[in-house]
Design an enzyme around this catalytic site. Sequence first.
Site, PDB file in Angstrom:
ATOM      1  N   SER A 158       0.616  -1.123   0.105  1.00 35.97           N
ATOM      2  CA  SER A 158       0.331   0.280   0.173  1.00 35.97           C
ATOM      3  C   SER A 158       1.019   1.512   0.303  1.00 35.97           C
ATOM      4  O   SER A 158       2.749   0.987   0.404  1.00 35.97           O
ATOM      5  CB  SER A 158      -0.906  -0.014   1.284  1.00 35.97           C
ATOM      6  OG  SER A 158      -1.329   1.206   2.107  1.00 35.97           O
ATOM      7  N   TYR A 171      -3.062  -1.436  10.224  1.00 32.06           N
ATOM      8  CA  TYR A 171      -2.458  -0.918   8.986  1.00 32.06           C
ATOM      9  C   TYR A 171      -1.210  -0.895   8.324  1.00 32.06           C
ATOM     10  O   TYR A 171      -0.158  -1.224   7.782  1.00 32.06           O
ATOM     11  CB  TYR A 171      -3.287  -0.796   8.207  1.00 32.06           C
ATOM     12  CG  TYR A 171      -3.993  -0.690   6.790  1.00 32.06           C
ATOM     13  CD1 TYR A 171      -4.352  -1.914   6.712  1.00 32.06           C
ATOM     14  CD2 TYR A 171      -3.329  -0.027   6.044  1.00 32.06           C
ATOM     15  CE1 TYR A 171      -4.630  -2.146   5.031  1.00 32.06           C
ATOM     16  CE2 TYR A 171      -3.621  -0.084   4.265  1.00 32.06           C
ATOM     17  CZ  TYR A 171      -3.735  -1.220   4.086  1.00 32.06           C
ATOM     18  OH  TYR A 171      -3.892  -1.036   2.669  1.00 32.06           O
TER      19      TYR A 171
END
Length: 276
Positions: A158, A171
């Site tokens: 990401s 995350y």
Amino acid sequence: MNVHATAASAITSHPRPLAGRTAVVTGSTSGIGLGIAKALAGAGANLVINGFGDPRSIEQTRLSLEAAGDVTVRFDGSNLAEPAGVATLIEGAVAAFGQVDILVNNAGIQHVAPVEAFPVELWDAIIALNLSAAFHATRAVFAGMKERSFGRIVNVASAHGLVGSPFKSAYVAAKHGIVGFTKAVALEGAEYGVTVNAICPGYVWTPLVEKQIEEQAKAHGIARDRVVKEILLAAQPNKRFATVEEIGALAVFLASEAGASMTGTAIPVDGAWTAH
């Protein structure tokens, strides 16, 4: 000799560059994972897809992938938050197809909360699925890839594997971990024809993002276009969502012979978000 022309010809003359290969794509019943699975199938790879969802919908997805790519597609619903589930997934793929040539570690979840209020069980779940599952799957396929002198591992990280954001501690930690893991394993596989790369998307248009837009618009009492511009894409200079097709095309390139010299990279697909 025109090297660029020769390389371009080599790519365009192989419309199915992954024919005969077998790929495992985790978290591939929807969203980015499904987009990658469609691209790999279109490039000729047999597939094992994995994820959660309505069984009838998953079966329709499996059949559509087979038809679109003229390949064989198997579904495995193993829970990858558990090491035993990862082992079952890889063992099933080898039993069905003989070997795993391409592994795409995409499965993941997210939770947003201040660190002091972040539920411990959700921290553990995010690290288990977003980071540890990639380790367990890579560990299970790596020796075989080295022995065959070919392997492609694509980790879906990401933009949050490259930069941080508040309230996403688990995350961001997991995705930074994936980028570091990618580099370490790439060094181990470099002499054996095994490449390991990370794709680092910004916001990608998926059903999950559509849901987020609706929820944010309701929560803030503002229009959808303001949610997109002022909240979701505020840090993304090109002010557009990437598509799952773009991510899939990059995965195909990395998995093909054309990507043989690309390894240990973390590739942003984020509209210049991380160029700041």
